[in-house]
Design a protein around this motif. Sequence first.
Motif, PDB file in Angstrom:
ATOM      1  N   VAL A 292     100.818  17.986  29.678  1.00 26.38           N
ATOM      2  CA  VAL A 292     100.998  17.168  28.550  1.00 26.38           C
ATOM      3  C   VAL A 292      99.792  16.234  28.483  1.00 26.38           C
ATOM      4  O   VAL A 292      99.158  16.178  29.174  1.00 26.38           O
ATOM      5  CB  VAL A 292     102.118  16.063  28.998  1.00 26.38           C
ATOM      6  CG1 VAL A 292     102.117  15.139  27.910  1.00 26.38           C
ATOM      7  CG2 VAL A 292     103.309  16.682  29.036  1.00 26.38           C
ATOM      8  N   VAL A 293      99.202  16.461  27.042  1.00 28.87           N
ATOM      9  CA  VAL A 293      98.005  15.914  26.777  1.00 28.87           C
ATOM     10  C   VAL A 293      98.217  14.451  26.257  1.00 28.87           C
ATOM     11  O   VAL A 293      99.032  14.195  25.226  1.00 28.87           O
ATOM     12  CB  VAL A 293      97.112  16.710  25.836  1.00 28.87           C
ATOM     13  CG1 VAL A 293      95.633  16.131  25.527  1.00 28.87           C
ATOM     14  CG2 VAL A 293      96.639  18.236  26.236  1.00 28.87           C
ATOM     15  N   LEU A 294      97.856  13.607  27.012  1.00 29.26           N
ATOM     16  CA  LEU A 294      98.089  12.107  26.551  1.00 29.26           C
ATOM     17  C   LEU A 294      96.840  11.829  25.638  1.00 29.26           C
ATOM     18  O   LEU A 294      95.695  12.123  26.042  1.00 29.26           O
ATOM     19  CB  LEU A 294      98.028  11.216  27.805  1.00 29.26           C
ATOM     20  CG  LEU A 294      99.112  11.443  28.968  1.00 29.26           C
ATOM     21  CD1 LEU A 294      98.865  10.463  30.108  1.00 29.26           C
ATOM     22  CD2 LEU A 294     100.383  11.599  28.246  1.00 29.26           C
ATOM     23  N   LYS A 295      97.201  11.027  24.540  1.00 28.25           N
ATOM     24  CA  LYS A 295      96.105  10.716  23.485  1.00 28.25           C
ATOM     25  C   LYS A 295      96.221   9.014  23.616  1.00 28.25           C
ATOM     26  O   LYS A 295      97.018   8.495  23.747  1.00 28.25           O
ATOM     27  CB  LYS A 295      96.467  11.222  22.201  1.00 28.25           C
ATOM     28  CG  LYS A 295      96.464  12.705  22.331  1.00 28.25           C
ATOM     29  CD  LYS A 295      97.278  13.320  21.052  1.00 28.25           C
ATOM     30  CE  LYS A 295      97.257  14.849  21.055  1.00 28.25           C
ATOM     31  NZ  LYS A 295      96.091  15.530  21.001  1.00 28.25           N
ATOM     32  N   PRO A 296      94.817   8.527  23.337  1.00 29.35           N
ATOM     33  CA  PRO A 296      94.967   7.241  23.181  1.00 29.35           C
ATOM     34  C   PRO A 296      95.789   6.458  22.039  1.00 29.35           C
ATOM     35  O   PRO A 296      95.913   6.984  21.079  1.00 29.35           O
ATOM     36  CB  PRO A 296      93.516   6.862  22.352  1.00 29.35           C
ATOM     37  CG  PRO A 296      92.697   7.936  23.072  1.00 29.35           C
ATOM     38  CD  PRO A 296      93.622   9.135  23.048  1.00 29.35           C
ATOM     39  N   SER A 297      96.778   5.643  22.382  1.00 31.40           N
ATOM     40  CA  SER A 297      97.631   5.237  21.449  1.00 31.40           C
ATOM     41  C   SER A 297      97.795   3.406  21.485  1.00 31.40           C
ATOM     42  O   SER A 297      97.269   2.744  22.588  1.00 31.40           O
ATOM     43  CB  SER A 297      98.898   5.671  22.150  1.00 31.40           C
ATOM     44  OG  SER A 297      98.972   7.029  21.936  1.00 31.40           O
ATOM     45  N   ARG A 298      98.432   2.984  20.662  1.00 29.23           N
ATOM     46  CA  ARG A 298      98.735   1.342  20.575  1.00 29.23           C
ATOM     47  C   ARG A 298      99.781   1.090  21.705  1.00 29.23           C
ATOM     48  O   ARG A 298     100.484   1.931  22.256  1.00 29.23           O
ATOM     49  CB  ARG A 298      99.244   0.850  19.245  1.00 29.23           C
ATOM     50  CG  ARG A 298      98.245   1.066  18.077  1.00 29.23           C
ATOM     51  CD  ARG A 298      98.937   0.903  16.787  1.00 29.23           C
ATOM     52  NE  ARG A 298      99.442  -0.623  16.775  1.00 29.23           N
ATOM     53  CZ  ARG A 298      99.987  -1.271  15.742  1.00 29.23           C
ATOM     54  NH1 ARG A 298     100.547  -0.219  14.745  1.00 29.23           N
ATOM     55  NH2 ARG A 298     100.418  -2.518  15.746  1.00 29.23           N
ATOM     56  N   SER A 299      99.628  -0.045  22.269  1.00 32.72           N
ATOM     57  CA  SER A 299     100.516  -0.489  23.121  1.00 32.72           C
ATOM     58  C   SER A 299     101.842  -0.476  22.493  1.00 32.72           C
ATOM     59  O   SER A 299     101.865  -0.750  21.585  1.00 32.72           O
ATOM     60  CB  SER A 299     100.102  -1.980  23.604  1.00 32.72           C
ATOM     61  OG  SER A 299     101.051  -2.372  24.428  1.00 32.72           O
ATOM     62  N   PRO A 300     102.865  -0.199  23.508  1.00 31.85           N
ATOM     63  CA  PRO A 300     104.327  -0.226  22.969  1.00 31.85           C
ATOM     64  C   PRO A 300     104.747  -1.808  22.381  1.00 31.85           C
ATOM     65  O   PRO A 300     105.662  -1.817  21.800  1.00 31.85           O
ATOM     66  CB  PRO A 300     105.226   0.180  24.009  1.00 31.85           C
ATOM     67  CG  PRO A 300     104.469  -0.116  25.319  1.00 31.85           C
ATOM     68  CD  PRO A 300     102.789  -0.067  24.841  1.00 31.85           C
TER      69      PRO A 300
END
Length: 311
Positions: A292-300
């Motif tokens: 799984v490639v994790l990508k920079p994301s906004r906080s939930p």
Amino acid sequence: MGTVHDLLVARGKQGALEAGIERPVVEAASQYLSDEDSALAFAYSGWAQCALPHKRLADDAPWSITSEKVRLMVEPGRRPIGEGQEYEFIGVPFGSHARLILLFLQTEALRTSSREIELGGSLRQWLGRIGVSVGGMTGKSVRDQAERISRCRLTFHLATSGSRQVGLVNQTIVDRAIFIEEGDGRQGRLNLETAKLSEGFFEQLQRHPVPIEEAAIKALNNNAPGLDIYLWLAYRLHSLSSDRLVTWKALKMQFGTGFKEMFHFKPRFTSSLALAMAVYPDAKLEVTEQGVVLKPSRSPVQPKVHALPSR
């Protein structure tokens, strides 16, 4: 916003189902988007990297799990039998109810800035708010998991540079607990009324809290794998500065200790991952052959106001 969320806003639940989205994912995403409560919960970051077992183990069996940077060992506690000097193992905490109780304890400790936590009605009220009715078999399960949490001992080994490690060695979660016993002996019921988090655990919680949404917990309240993955994503994604591959081998070590073969683990993990993403619309990642490639994301933890079509 991901595909299921776009479909729900544009076409409603039926439209999302007709588009081929699995019903549990549609239901979780719909419940999350429809929940206007912006209340927060908190968890120690160690739990975002290593979690409790999903199913019951033998009462005398310890639990061990390893992730990329953390290794967790949980040892079952004991309780006295009758009036003599005998003790029996009661097993390590497991399943969704254990996770929900831990989330409540940690959230209340940070909310009040105190290790002392009054339970009783407060815990029942919070569980009711997230959709868990404490009665019958559910109430029995909650009491059982509360006692397991109160009596177990844990060690978080945190990896540092080189071969050095630091950890919470032989650390209880709860220093002191007050039980009210109803009935007699082994057949009695133990209700946990007050608890005091151990100093070491409370300090780590204050230093490394992970904020999450109650609405997400509510939508996943009976799904331990989904809760684990949601907490992991909440911890990892918003802190990334670039894409990060997590291999299937690493994922299985962290989330698939109950699976012997990788081909059994992959489909179960991807289903639970879809549920976690259903309550984390801003999560960005890609499932590949390598992992799984994790990508920079906004906080939930973001404001959300969505009006879902009634159809």
